[in-house]
Design a protein around this motif. Sequence first.
Motif, PDB file in Angstrom:
ATOM      1  N   PHE A   1       0.835  -1.201   0.000  1.00  0.00           N
ATOM      2  CA  PHE A   1       0.000   0.000   0.000  1.00  0.00           C
ATOM      3  C   PHE A   1       0.866   1.246   0.000  1.00  0.00           C
ATOM      4  N   ALA A   2       1.980   1.199   0.742  1.00  0.00           N
ATOM      5  CA  ALA A   2       2.888   2.346   0.801  1.00  0.00           C
ATOM      6  C   ALA A   2       3.459   2.629  -0.586  1.00  0.00           C
ATOM      7  N   PHE A   3       3.765   1.576  -1.323  1.00  0.00           N
ATOM      8  CA  PHE A   3       4.293   1.750  -2.676  1.00  0.00           C
ATOM      9  C   PHE A   3       3.234   2.357  -3.587  1.00  0.00           C
ATOM     10  N   ARG A   4       2.025   1.857  -3.477  1.00  0.00           N
ATOM     11  CA  ARG A   4       0.918   2.394  -4.263  1.00  0.00           C
ATOM     12  C   ARG A   4       0.707   3.876  -3.946  1.00  0.00           C
ATOM     13  N   ALA A   5       0.762   4.207  -2.657  1.00  0.00           N
ATOM     14  CA  ALA A   5       0.581   5.603  -2.244  1.00  0.00           C
ATOM     15  C   ALA A   5       1.689   6.474  -2.840  1.00  0.00           C
ATOM     16  N   HIS A   6       2.896   5.927  -2.879  1.00  0.00           N
ATOM     17  CA  HIS A   6       4.016   6.643  -3.483  1.00  0.00           C
ATOM     18  C   HIS A   6       3.747   6.940  -4.961  1.00  0.00           C
ATOM     19  N   LEU A   7       3.230   5.957  -5.675  1.00  0.00           N
ATOM     20  CA  LEU A   7       2.879   6.178  -7.086  1.00  0.00           C
ATOM     21  C   LEU A   7       1.842   7.289  -7.204  1.00  0.00           C
ATOM     22  N   PHE A   8       0.771   7.167  -6.434  1.00  0.00           N
ATOM     23  CA  PHE A   8      -0.333   8.129  -6.555  1.00  0.00           C
ATOM     24  C   PHE A   8       0.130   9.535  -6.173  1.00  0.00           C
ATOM     25  N   GLU A   9       0.894   9.643  -5.099  1.00  0.00           N
ATOM     26  CA  GLU A   9       1.331  10.967  -4.642  1.00  0.00           C
ATOM     27  C   GLU A   9       2.240  11.622  -5.673  1.00  0.00           C
ATOM     28  N   THR A  10       3.106  10.811  -6.279  1.00  0.00           N
ATOM     29  CA  THR A  10       4.000  11.350  -7.307  1.00  0.00           C
ATOM     30  C   THR A  10       3.196  11.794  -8.530  1.00  0.00           C
ATOM     31  N   TRP A  11       2.247  10.956  -8.933  1.00  0.00           N
ATOM     32  CA  TRP A  11       1.395  11.320 -10.079  1.00  0.00           C
ATOM     33  C   TRP A  11       0.686  12.645  -9.827  1.00  0.00           C
ATOM     34  N   ARG A  12       0.087  12.785  -8.643  1.00  0.00           N
ATOM     35  CA  ARG A  12      -0.656  14.011  -8.307  1.00  0.00           C
ATOM     36  C   ARG A  12       0.247  15.233  -8.363  1.00  0.00           C
ATOM     37  N   ARG A  13       1.421  15.087  -7.760  1.00  0.00           N
ATOM     38  CA  ARG A  13       2.342  16.220  -7.678  1.00  0.00           C
ATOM     39  C   ARG A  13       2.692  16.710  -9.089  1.00  0.00           C
ATOM     40  N   VAL A  14       3.023  15.786  -9.983  1.00  0.00           N
ATOM     41  CA  VAL A  14       3.445  16.171 -11.325  1.00  0.00           C
ATOM     42  C   VAL A  14       2.265  16.734 -12.121  1.00  0.00           C
ATOM     43  N   CYS A  15       1.108  16.127 -12.021  1.00  0.00           N
ATOM     44  CA  CYS A  15      -0.065  16.633 -12.745  1.00  0.00           C
ATOM     45  C   CYS A  15      -0.381  18.064 -12.339  1.00  0.00           C
ATOM     46  N   ARG A  16      -0.244  18.344 -11.048  1.00  0.00           N
ATOM     47  CA  ARG A  16      -0.561  19.695 -10.567  1.00  0.00           C
ATOM     48  C   ARG A  16       0.453  20.708 -11.081  1.00  0.00           C
ATOM     49  N   ARG A  17       1.701  20.234 -11.292  1.00  0.00           N
ATOM     50  CA  ARG A  17       2.702  21.152 -11.866  1.00  0.00           C
ATOM     51  C   ARG A  17       2.281  21.627 -13.249  1.00  0.00           C
ATOM     52  N   TYR A  18       1.461  20.824 -13.923  1.00  0.00           N
ATOM     53  CA  TYR A  18       1.001  21.172 -15.265  1.00  0.00           C
ATOM     54  C   TYR A  18      -0.375  21.840 -15.231  1.00  0.00           C
ATOM     55  N   GLY A  19      -0.832  22.175 -14.050  1.00  0.00           N
ATOM     56  CA  GLY A  19      -2.120  22.850 -13.942  1.00  0.00           C
ATOM     57  C   GLY A  19      -3.321  21.951 -14.140  1.00  0.00           C
ATOM     58  N   PHE A  20      -3.124  20.632 -14.041  1.00  0.00           N
ATOM     59  CA  PHE A  20      -4.241  19.716 -14.207  1.00  0.00           C
ATOM     60  C   PHE A  20      -5.010  19.593 -12.885  1.00  0.00           C
ATOM     61  N   GLU A  21      -6.338  19.517 -12.990  1.00  0.00           N
ATOM     62  CA  GLU A  21      -7.200  19.401 -11.819  1.00  0.00           C
ATOM     63  C   GLU A  21      -7.708  17.970 -11.689  1.00  0.00           C
ATOM     64  N   GLU A  22      -7.816  17.518 -10.444  1.00  0.00           N
ATOM     65  CA  GLU A  22      -8.256  16.138 -10.221  1.00  0.00           C
ATOM     66  C   GLU A  22      -9.770  16.037 -10.167  1.00  0.00           C
ATOM     67  N   PHE A  23     -10.269  14.934 -10.727  1.00  0.00           N
ATOM     68  CA  PHE A  23     -11.711  14.658 -10.677  1.00  0.00           C
ATOM     69  C   PHE A  23     -11.887  13.155 -10.543  1.00  0.00           C
ATOM     70  N   ASP A  24     -13.099  12.719 -10.352  1.00  0.00           N
ATOM     71  CA  ASP A  24     -13.382  11.275 -10.397  1.00  0.00           C
ATOM     72  C   ASP A  24     -14.821  11.085 -10.831  1.00  0.00           C
ATOM     73  N   GLY A  25     -15.097   9.897 -11.315  1.00  0.00           N
ATOM     74  CA  GLY A  25     -16.453   9.537 -11.712  1.00  0.00           C
ATOM     75  C   GLY A  25     -16.824   8.233 -11.033  1.00  0.00           C
ATOM     76  N   PRO A  26     -17.983   7.691 -11.351  1.00  0.00           N
ATOM     77  CA  PRO A  26     -18.418   6.439 -10.715  1.00  0.00           C
ATOM     78  C   PRO A  26     -17.628   5.244 -11.234  1.00  0.00           C
ATOM     79  N   PRO A  27     -17.348   4.271 -10.355  1.00  0.00           N
ATOM     80  CA  PRO A  27     -16.686   3.048 -10.823  1.00  0.00           C
ATOM     81  C   PRO A  27     -17.636   2.136 -11.592  1.00  0.00           C
ATOM     82  N   LEU A  28     -18.935   2.391 -11.459  1.00  0.00           N
ATOM     83  CA  LEU A  28     -19.934   1.585 -12.161  1.00  0.00           C
ATOM     84  C   LEU A  28     -20.676   2.500 -13.128  1.00  0.00           C
ATOM     85  N   GLU A  29     -20.775   2.062 -14.381  1.00  0.00           N
ATOM     86  CA  GLU A  29     -21.415   2.901 -15.410  1.00  0.00           C
ATOM     87  C   GLU A  29     -22.419   2.056 -16.199  1.00  0.00           C
TER      88      GLU A  29
END
Length: 435
Positions: free
Chosen positions: A17-45
């Motif tokens: 889980f710690a490794f997964r969190a590391h991936l997600f945190e790094t992804w978020r940090r870099v995306c925000r450097r590019y001005g990207f905003e986070e969103f989410d949708g439903p897992p069921l469509e």
Amino acid sequence: MQTQPLPGFRDFYPAEFAFRAHLFETWRRVCRRYGFEEFDGPPLEPLELYTAKSGEEIVGQLYNFEDKGGRSVSLRPELTPTVARMVAARAGGMKKPIRWFSIGQMFRYERQQRGRLREFFQLNCDLMGEPGPLGDAEVIALAIDLVRAFGLEADQVRVRLSDRRVLQALLRGAGLTAEQLPSAYAVIDKLERMKPEQVADIREDRDERFGPGVGARLLEVAALRGWPDVQAALAKVEGGAEAGAPFAEVLKALEAMGLAGFVDVDLTIVRGLAYYTGTVFELFDAGRSLRAIAGGGRYDELLKLLGGVDLPAVGFAIGDVVLGELLKERGLVPPAPAAIEVFVAGVTAEDQPHVLQLAHLLREAGLRVEYALRAENLGKQLKLADTRSARVAVVIGPDDRARGEVQLKDLAGKTQRAVALARVADDVKAMVADG
RNA sequence: GUGGUUGUAGCUCAAUCGGUUAGAGCGCCGGACUGUGGCUCCGGAGGUUGCGGGUUCGAUCCCCGUCAGCCACCCCA
């Protein structure tokens, strides 16, 4: 009762889980450097959100079922249809270009293999409302910086970059009709995995899908590597220069950003046969021993098809599975952070209330704290502190209490000093901050 | 979905030609150790040898099936 998860599904114990969190945190940090905003949708469509885009065949690869209200639904296998749906609903009110990213769990009912599971996490980045090549370059640069942030450089990871407009112009120039293009894409996409005999069949006109000599010219187009050769080939076909102009701009922009060293121009990157209309790219490990790390491109028609709103878009997705394997292979997994900063230990059973009081005080101060849950000798408590990788131990015993003090131990430096009870929280914070 | 290959403790592995009670290291629990951790020493728990069937006096070992992992194909949004 079996203790294994379903095939293709994973348990995330704390280390994973710690490794997964590391991936997600790094992804978020870099995306925000590019001005990207986070969103989410439903897992069921609704199931039709996926069949509309990919046809009924896709159902075989979906976790779909009928819900109790009789609706045909599916767990999401990808995020793009959800993005299209959400953007279409509010497109009129949003300033363009729209820069969105999302990190979510996807589900695909497929036979699992290395780098491909039935459940995985995906970072999805989309830039919508900008038709020009700088939008493409922006998204490709983001993809590169996303892997660079983990310590992967140009000797370890490569971007293979193509453009549907370029490929189409060259194939038409090679004598293929518009109707033959889908077959040609299929061939080019599979070329690396084909047997030599199959390639020979195409070269020597034994493939009835293409006319005399066309197969050989198709293979010549597919063999082009690097922009100079592609540009030279474009110069020889009708409309070639115009078709190649956006691609040239994308390359120029990446050059200006200092990222051209990651890019290989390679027309065999086709990405399915689906909806890409321009730039197409994939990230691979340099040794090419793993599946693609990430993939994407420009899809200017898709939002109209799925959401009814005419917005050009360019985007990509990167998964946690292949990237995770590459990072493990290259020793780029950081050690999991320690669960606690401070361990509070009491010397005698009579110290226990003071341990509880002190631990709670430190927790109120925002520190991460643990203590022994039953009376144990001091050596054992410190051993636990050590196993937990605590930075500091606070020891409290009858003698210390008589003086209104505690002992502060620096567990890494093996030093210890007495501190007045009133100063404990501040001093511990200072030690932890020193890191 | 097709073909190949591998399954022994939480992890990494061992077990002679098919042989009697399936072992080791690490990890975990306890002790040596009632005012000071990492080391060391001692002890302990933990196994339906993936599961089911067959051959055999006897199967972790051979055979069949099945499940799971891995590899390739299909597919890859």
